[in-house]
Design an enzyme around this catalytic site. Structure first.
Site, PDB file in Angstrom:
ATOM      1  N   ARG A  63       5.185   5.608   4.182  1.00 44.17           N
ATOM      2  CA  ARG A  63       5.509   4.187   4.929  1.00 44.17           C
ATOM      3  C   ARG A  63       4.355   3.944   5.813  1.00 44.17           C
ATOM      4  NH1 ARG A  63      10.931   3.313   4.095  1.00 44.17           N
ATOM      5  NH2 ARG A  63      11.172   1.913   6.025  1.00 44.17           N
ATOM      6  N   GLU A 121      -7.111  -8.396  -6.460  1.00 48.11           N
ATOM      7  CA  GLU A 121      -6.455  -7.070  -6.371  1.00 48.11           C
ATOM      8  C   GLU A 121      -7.394  -6.100  -6.479  1.00 48.11           C
ATOM      9  OE1 GLU A 121      -3.742  -6.295  -5.541  1.00 48.11           O
ATOM     10  OE2 GLU A 121      -3.461  -4.300  -6.405  1.00 48.11           O
ATOM     11  N   HIS A 141     -21.439 -21.492  -5.029  1.00 50.61           N
ATOM     12  CA  HIS A 141     -20.949 -22.146  -3.899  1.00 50.61           C
ATOM     13  C   HIS A 141     -21.061 -21.641  -2.584  1.00 50.61           C
ATOM     14  CE1 HIS A 141     -19.889 -25.476  -6.640  1.00 50.61           C
ATOM     15  NE2 HIS A 141     -19.188 -24.775  -7.277  1.00 50.61           N
ATOM     16  N   LYS A 144      -7.860  -3.342  -3.478  1.00 48.37           N
ATOM     17  CA  LYS A 144      -7.755  -1.733  -3.491  1.00 48.37           C
ATOM     18  C   LYS A 144      -8.822  -1.069  -2.812  1.00 48.37           C
ATOM     19  CE  LYS A 144      -4.322  -1.514  -4.248  1.00 48.37           C
ATOM     20  NZ  LYS A 144      -3.487  -2.513  -4.466  1.00 48.37           N
ATOM     21  N   ASN A 204      13.464   1.574  13.973  1.00 49.70           N
ATOM     22  CA  ASN A 204      12.577   0.907  13.243  1.00 49.70           C
ATOM     23  C   ASN A 204      12.778  -0.467  13.238  1.00 49.70           C
ATOM     24  OD1 ASN A 204      11.085   0.219  11.048  1.00 49.70           O
ATOM     25  ND2 ASN A 204      12.180   0.998   9.658  1.00 49.70           N
ATOM     26  N   GLY A 205      11.778  -1.291  13.700  1.00 46.78           N
ATOM     27  CA  GLY A 205      11.905  -2.767  13.621  1.00 46.78           C
ATOM     28  C   GLY A 205      11.151  -3.217  15.064  1.00 46.78           C
ATOM     29  N   CYS A 262       7.210   3.186  10.047  1.00 50.90           N
ATOM     30  CA  CYS A 262       8.429   3.975  10.823  1.00 50.90           C
ATOM     31  C   CYS A 262       9.177   4.557   9.886  1.00 50.90           C
ATOM     32  CB  CYS A 262       9.156   3.006  11.847  1.00 50.90           C
ATOM     33  SG  CYS A 262       8.142   2.358  13.252  1.00 50.90           S
ATOM     34  N   GLU A 313      -8.803  -1.274   0.900  1.00 46.59           N
ATOM     35  CA  GLU A 313      -7.692  -0.613   1.631  1.00 46.59           C
ATOM     36  C   GLU A 313      -7.647   0.936   1.709  1.00 46.59           C
ATOM     37  OE1 GLU A 313      -4.027  -1.708  -1.478  1.00 46.59           O
ATOM     38  OE2 GLU A 313      -3.728  -1.788   0.745  1.00 46.59           O
TER      39      GLU A 313
HETATM   40  O1  M6R Z   1       6.412  -4.168  -0.285  1.00 45.61           O
HETATM   41  P1  M6R Z   1       5.765  -5.657  -0.850  1.00 45.61           P
HETATM   42  O2  M6R Z   1       5.160  -5.609  -2.213  1.00 45.61           O
HETATM   43  O3  M6R Z   1       6.400  -6.791  -0.253  1.00 45.61           O
HETATM   44  O4  M6R Z   1       4.222  -5.456   0.112  1.00 45.61           O
HETATM   45  C1  M6R Z   1       3.490  -6.297   0.389  1.00 45.61           C
HETATM   46  C2  M6R Z   1       2.252  -5.921   0.755  1.00 45.61           C
HETATM   47  O5  M6R Z   1       2.311  -5.350   1.996  1.00 45.61           O
HETATM   48  C3  M6R Z   1       1.649  -4.837   0.036  1.00 45.61           C
HETATM   49  O6  M6R Z   1       1.109  -5.197  -1.381  1.00 45.61           O
HETATM   50  C4  M6R Z   1       0.246  -4.309   0.277  1.00 45.61           C
HETATM   51  O7  M6R Z   1      -0.780  -5.325   0.261  1.00 45.61           O
HETATM   52  C5  M6R Z   1      -0.182  -3.078  -0.227  1.00 45.61           C
HETATM   53  N1  M6R Z   1      -0.876  -1.886   0.658  1.00 45.61           N
HETATM   54  C6  M6R Z   1      -1.511  -3.371  -1.411  1.00 45.61           C
HETATM   55  O8  M6R Z   1      -1.796  -2.090  -1.863  1.00 45.61           O
END
Ligand code: M6R
Length: 613
Positions: A27, A486, A509, A490, A100-101, A2, A493
């Site tokens: 965001r 990681e 395993h 990447k 927002n929230g 938001c 996502e």
């Molecule tokens: O803002 P933050 O680092 O606390 O966010 C944590 C996760 O939401 C954030 O790292 C998310 O996994 C990203 N999309 C990763 O690319």
């Protein structure tokens, strides 16, 4: 998650609002809307989709106005559709509200309001707020400000709200708890935003609203702040540390690519001023006051989410290897609910790019309530996590706009390394010569990353081979196991390809059952203690016809000869290898996603700042 933008002053509000919403697109959102004050009446335009859809929707409308509020919604309660988009109006159309929230007690409030005859047009928790404010105004016979104070006292949950009222056509009422909101101060004008991006070219004077504060914003008056108990608060004006070029693409096709390429600078900025010229002291100013507590800690607990959690896993290796104190790494979301054993000599280190992650904030509160010291590692200056921790260090990576975290990750690892090294030296766990070795190695990292970035075109070529794959496996060991996680995150996502990271030795395993000629296996096989073991793990995959894409240290011959594709990266100390090994994985994911036509900067369903549970 938001985005909020609002404006009141003498300029045309609509372009500021739309442009502001575009800057907050990173965001994550699924609908957008705007409410404009026009001749003492509120005009409302909102729709499902992107800000561009809202713009198209408004094209033939009269949008002239000098005061308005605008919002991008990331759906929590109710599907992403036109009705559920914000702003929401009161029954008489005199109030418009954006939020927002999450209002946790919205169902009971909604029931009460429905019993009183209020009709709801959406499925959101937010709509409750606008009716509640109006109901309090009527039943308690109070002005709008008092009604907002009273309403915010009965809601349970988090909120950043802005209210527009046709009874006060130039005025905005703003309230906040748990979700970020800042007010930009201009000359007879005010800007409101979830962050500084919507106002950066207009002002650098900002007030970060504190929890449970309510502000009255009017272009002809001074900013007035009270809390929900109606106690007056003095606005604390700060300088907005943000430049316009930092939030523009600067010639890159996507923010993500720009941010990958910014890593040499981001890492240098994370180190800047923290290593003295003689290289014999690492000083993290923000944690100085709590350094003794950190040195005496019986245990470090690292809590974070997503990519920051992966940085935490790297941190576990760094702290255990260098400081020689036990470390536990926790998903903040699990930690907060499992009644963990936290002692007063524990130090909780929370890591967050945005500084607004709701689960991480809850972990902080829990640890504080048990008397533990809480240290933050954050990228966003003035964010809720930065404010709620006892002390901390900023990563100074600059704004990260792409939803997929890249430079924030490597900057987090850099700060974790500096923190661990400084504590280790003070504890006498690292000799001066090793200390110098680590510092020189760290200082060489930005240049080493430049050489990897120079292989951009080659990595792009490799990516073309994998654009149609359905699954992928990432393997790594030791400090590079989190890098495998990681790398897989990447890819997942931004390309929507299913990918998993495993410690290489775990393959046999179970996961090895998945290997066939269709399965790409990305392996981090840099020079490290377990290199020979990784060679065997690669061999096991190769024997089963898996396609190997390897990340190896320059000069490697063994893994290279077994690989279908091989990316050589500069050698560095094993503890620092995540900083270099993660970069080719970011580029690989990026180019696969681009070739698949995905929206890499704004992947589906994701938000940059996860400010709800
Ligand atoms: O803002 P933050 O680092 O606390 O966010 C944590 C996760 O939401 C954030 O790292 C998310 O996994 C990203 N999309 C990763 O690319």
């Amino acid at each position: 998650m938001c985005g909020i933008v609002a404006y009141t002053g003498s300029r045309e509000a609509y372009p500021i609002l739309i442009n502001g919403l575009k800057r907050l697109e990173y965001r994550g959102y699924d609908s957008a809307g705007v409410a404009l004050m026009q001749n003492n009446n509120i005009s409302l335009y909102k729709c499902r989709g992107k800000v561009a859809d809202l713009e198209a929707f408004c094209e033939d409308k009269n949008v002239e106005s000098h005061c308005g509020i605008a919002h991008t919604r990331w759906a929590t309660h109710g599907e992403p559709n036109d009705q559920n988009a914000h702003p929401h109006l009161s029954i008489d159309g005199k109030l418009a509200l954006i939020h927002n929230g999450i209002i946790e007690n919205y169902l009971s409030l909604k029931k009460e309001l429905m019993n009183k005859g209020y009709e709801f047009l959406s499925n959101t928790d937010t709509e409750v707020l606008v009716h509640l404010v109006q109901d309090i105004q009527k039943t308690e016979n109070v002005d709008l400000i008092e009604a907002v104070q009273l309403a915010m006292s009965v809601v349970i949950g988090t909120y950043a709200v802005v209210i527009l009222s046709s009874d006060h056509p130039q005025q905005l009422i703003v309230a906040k708890k748990g979700s970020p909101l800042l007010i930009g101060i201009g000359k007879n004008e005010f800007f409101i935003g979830s962050d500084g991006a919507p106002m950066v070219e207009f002002t650098n004077k900002v007030v970060y609203l504190e929890d449970e504060e309510v502000a009255v914003v009017h272009p002809d008056k001074k900013l007035e702040i009270t809390n929900i108990k109606n106690e007056r608060k003095k606005p604390f004006v700060e300088r907005l540390e943000l430049q316009l070029e930092q939030i523009e693409k600067g010639g890159f096709e996507h923010f993500m690519l720009k941010e990958i390429f910014e890593q040499p600078k981001a890492i240098s900025d994370s180190m800047r001023g923290r290593i003295n010229t003689k290289k014999d002291v690492v000083a993290l100013g923000g944690i100085m006051e709590y350094e003794n507590k950190m040195l005496k800690a019986g245990r470090y607990i690292i809590a974070a989410c997503g990519t920051s959690w992966h940085a935490g896993l790297v941190g576990e290796h760094l702290f255990e290897s260098l400081v020689r104190v036990p470390v536990e790494v926790e998903y903040a979301s699990e930690f907060r609910y499992r009644n963990p054993i936290i002692k007063e000599d524990d130090v909780l280190i929370v890591i967050s790019q945005s500084g607004e992650t709701a689960d991480t904030l809850a972990a902080i509160e829990l640890a504080k309530s048990k008397g533990a010291t809480v240290i933050g590692i954050c990228n966003v200056v003035g964010s809720s996590i930065a404010r709620n921790t006892h002390a901390g260090s900023y990563t100074h990576a600059g704004p990260e706009i792409g939803v997929a975290s890249t430079k924030a990750f490597t900057a987090q690892v850099t700060v974790l390394f500096l923190m661990a090294l400084s504590l280790a030296r003070k504890k006498g766990e690292v000799s001066l010569s090793m200390y110098h070795h680590y510092i020189s190695e760290l200082e060489a990292i930005p240049a080493k990353i430049e050489t990897i970035l120079a292989k951009n075109d080659y990595i792009k070529q490799i990516a073309q081979e994998f654009i149609n794959c359905q699954n992928a496996i990432y393997m790594g060991r030791g400090v590079n196991f989190p890098v495998a996680l990681e790398g897989a995150l990447k890819l997942k996502e931004i390309s929507y390809i299913h990918a998993e990271g495993y410690p290489a030795a775990e393959m046999k395993h179970g996961p090895i059952a998945l290997i066939d000629k269709e399965m790409p296996v990305v392996v981090i096989a840099t020079e490290q203690e377990t290199y020979d073991k990784v060679v065997s793990n690669v061999q096991e995959v190769k024997t089963r016809s898996g396609k190997i894409i390897s990340i190896v240290s320059e000069g490697d011959e063994i893994v290279k000869s077994m690989s279908d594709f091989c990316i050589e990266i500069p050698k560095t100390d094993e503890l620092l290898s995540p900083l270099v090994a993660s970069v080719p994985l970011q580029l690989l994911a990026y180019y696969i996603a681009v070739a698949r036509g995905c929206d890499v900067d704004k992947p589906r369903n994701l938000a940059k700042s996860v400010s709800v549970e």
